[in-house]
Motif scaffolding. Sequence first.
Motif, PDB file in Angstrom:
ATOM      1  N   LEU A  53       9.757 -18.260  -7.481  1.00 17.18           N
ATOM      2  CA  LEU A  53       8.865 -18.037  -8.618  1.00 17.18           C
ATOM      3  C   LEU A  53       7.816 -16.966  -8.322  1.00 17.18           C
ATOM      4  N   HIS A  54       7.959 -16.281  -7.195  1.00 17.62           N
ATOM      5  CA  HIS A  54       7.002 -15.222  -6.855  1.00 17.62           C
ATOM      6  C   HIS A  54       7.415 -13.917  -7.523  1.00 17.62           C
ATOM      7  N   THR A  55       7.348 -13.925  -8.844  1.00 16.36           N
ATOM      8  CA  THR A  55       7.664 -12.749  -9.666  1.00 16.36           C
ATOM      9  C   THR A  55       6.476 -12.486 -10.585  1.00 16.36           C
ATOM     10  N   PRO A  56       6.395 -11.299 -11.206  1.00 14.52           N
ATOM     11  CA  PRO A  56       5.243 -11.000 -12.075  1.00 14.52           C
ATOM     12  C   PRO A  56       5.022 -12.028 -13.188  1.00 14.52           C
ATOM     13  N   MET A  57       6.106 -12.463 -13.838  1.00  9.51           N
ATOM     14  CA  MET A  57       5.954 -13.400 -14.946  1.00  9.51           C
ATOM     15  C   MET A  57       5.267 -14.688 -14.488  1.00  9.51           C
ATOM     16  N   ALA A 123      10.150  -6.172 -19.136  1.00 11.43           N
ATOM     17  CA  ALA A 123      11.323  -6.886 -18.623  1.00 11.43           C
ATOM     18  C   ALA A 123      12.526  -6.758 -19.555  1.00 11.43           C
ATOM     19  N   ILE A 124      12.297  -6.766 -20.865  1.00 11.46           N
ATOM     20  CA  ILE A 124      13.409  -6.761 -21.827  1.00 11.46           C
ATOM     21  C   ILE A 124      13.760  -5.345 -22.288  1.00 11.46           C
ATOM     22  N   CYS A 125      12.747  -4.505 -22.480  1.00 12.51           N
ATOM     23  CA  CYS A 125      13.004  -3.155 -22.996  1.00 12.51           C
ATOM     24  C   CYS A 125      13.310  -2.145 -21.884  1.00 12.51           C
ATOM     25  N   HIS A 126      12.818  -2.391 -20.675  1.00  8.60           N
ATOM     26  CA  HIS A 126      13.060  -1.478 -19.545  1.00  8.60           C
ATOM     27  C   HIS A 126      13.433  -2.285 -18.299  1.00  8.60           C
ATOM     28  N   PRO A 127      14.518  -3.045 -18.346  1.00 12.33           N
ATOM     29  CA  PRO A 127      14.841  -3.956 -17.237  1.00 12.33           C
ATOM     30  C   PRO A 127      15.116  -3.255 -15.909  1.00 12.33           C
ATOM     31  N   LEU A 128      15.708  -2.062 -15.937  1.00 15.81           N
ATOM     32  CA  LEU A 128      16.052  -1.368 -14.690  1.00 15.81           C
ATOM     33  C   LEU A 128      14.801  -0.842 -13.974  1.00 15.81           C
ATOM     34  N   ARG A 129      13.736  -0.622 -14.709  1.00 21.58           N
ATOM     35  CA  ARG A 129      12.498  -0.112 -14.103  1.00 21.58           C
ATOM     36  C   ARG A 129      11.403  -1.177 -14.052  1.00 21.58           C
ATOM     37  N   MET A 131      10.631  -3.658 -11.856  1.00 19.97           N
ATOM     38  CA  MET A 131       9.896  -3.829 -10.611  1.00 19.97           C
ATOM     39  C   MET A 131       9.106  -2.576 -10.232  1.00 19.97           C
ATOM     40  N   VAL A 132       9.424  -1.441 -10.844  1.00 18.15           N
ATOM     41  CA  VAL A 132       8.628  -0.235 -10.617  1.00 18.15           C
ATOM     42  C   VAL A 132       7.337  -0.310 -11.436  1.00 18.15           C
ATOM     43  N   PHE A 133       7.487  -0.675 -12.727  1.00 18.64           N
ATOM     44  CA  PHE A 133       6.319  -0.778 -13.600  1.00 18.64           C
ATOM     45  C   PHE A 133       5.435  -1.972 -13.250  1.00 18.64           C
ATOM     46  N   ASN A 135       4.952  -3.696 -10.280  1.00 15.09           N
ATOM     47  CA  ASN A 135       4.868  -3.943  -8.834  1.00 15.09           C
ATOM     48  C   ASN A 135       3.617  -4.772  -8.530  1.00 15.09           C
ATOM     49  N   PRO A 136       3.511  -5.344  -7.327  1.00 17.20           N
ATOM     50  CA  PRO A 136       2.371  -6.221  -7.015  1.00 17.20           C
ATOM     51  C   PRO A 136       1.002  -5.589  -7.250  1.00 17.20           C
ATOM     52  N   ARG A 137       0.883  -4.295  -6.967  1.00 18.76           N
ATOM     53  CA  ARG A 137      -0.410  -3.630  -7.168  1.00 18.76           C
ATOM     54  C   ARG A 137      -0.786  -3.594  -8.650  1.00 18.76           C
ATOM     55  N   VAL A 138       0.184  -3.287  -9.518  1.00 17.71           N
ATOM     56  CA  VAL A 138      -0.071  -3.243 -10.956  1.00 17.71           C
ATOM     57  C   VAL A 138      -0.430  -4.639 -11.472  1.00 17.71           C
ATOM     58  N   CYS A 139       0.319  -5.650 -11.023  1.00 20.45           N
ATOM     59  CA  CYS A 139       0.058  -7.033 -11.466  1.00 20.45           C
ATOM     60  C   CYS A 139      -1.345  -7.482 -11.073  1.00 20.45           C
ATOM     61  N   THR A 140      -1.737  -7.177  -9.841  1.00 17.65           N
ATOM     62  CA  THR A 140      -3.078  -7.555  -9.375  1.00 17.65           C
ATOM     63  C   THR A 140      -4.159  -6.831 -10.172  1.00 17.65           C
TER      64      THR A 140
END
Length: 302
Positions: A53-57, A123-129, A131-133, A135-140
């Motif tokens: 469960l260690h994902t952005p969502m 996650a739904i509109c740009h699934p391939l990117r 983890m780039v969009f 990433n942990p830094r952005v989430c924090t």
Amino acid sequence: MQNYTSVSEFILLGIPNTGGLENLLFILFLMFYLFTLLGNLLIFLTILVSSNLHTPMYFFLGNLSVFDIFFPSVSSPKMMLYLMGQSQTISYQGCASQLFFYHFLGGTECFLYTVMAYDRFVAICHPLRYMVFMNPRVCTTLTVGSWLGGCLHGSILTFLVFKLPYCGPNEVDNFFCDIPVVLPLACADTSLAQMVSFTNVDFVTLTCLILILTSYGCIVLSIFKIRSSEGRRRAFSTCSAHLISIILFYGPVMLIYLWPASSPWLDSVIQVLNNIVTPSLNPLIYTLRNKDVKLALRKVLT
């Protein structure tokens, strides 16, 4: 300048037209409050100890669980104390603290729901990117920004309300201190403070709501482009819990600040829904609608 005596405490009148129901309301609110604390604490600990469960969502969901622990604690303990027969008075500083933390946490939840909508959009509109969009830094950064934005929002409103003089009466026509019931007690012209306060609340609420609706509009268009019915079902299932929480949160907020009721009793009922009932429903919404959380929760409990 005219002399006046500053108010040192306020009297919380509670929920109107509930005389004789104090014991029943105490038991009911205590059950909701304990369920809220235990349910959200369990979800937070489950996300913390479950590596899958260690994902952005789920990082954002963990923050929402922390919020749902703090938010009902702003007004519920004091309300339950006077339902038990304790004093209904609250100090001037206590009233200011209630108003600050209510709008600090409320603003934070607005921003956090907006961030969660953006996360689902990516996650739904740009699934391939994804983890780039995300990433942990952005989430924090997004999470810290949500909490700091809520703090700024609460600080501005508290300053606007409590920079005014209060010299009596001191009876707050609700079960906690909020702008619509505290401002009329001021011994000065409140028109500017009222206009700026409600504009601030309305701006934050409507801006976040528009961004959320825009994100979900793009999500719906992307879902309809998915060819398989199973893919569409999974995409809708992923977003449904979040949408239900948004409706439960924004419904009472819009009724309180955008279309306030003329009845104090109805206003209090809406506040009870927003402060006590909705935070207790989020653990059910996110566990019943999410297989990953249910599986991780089962592992933690066993």
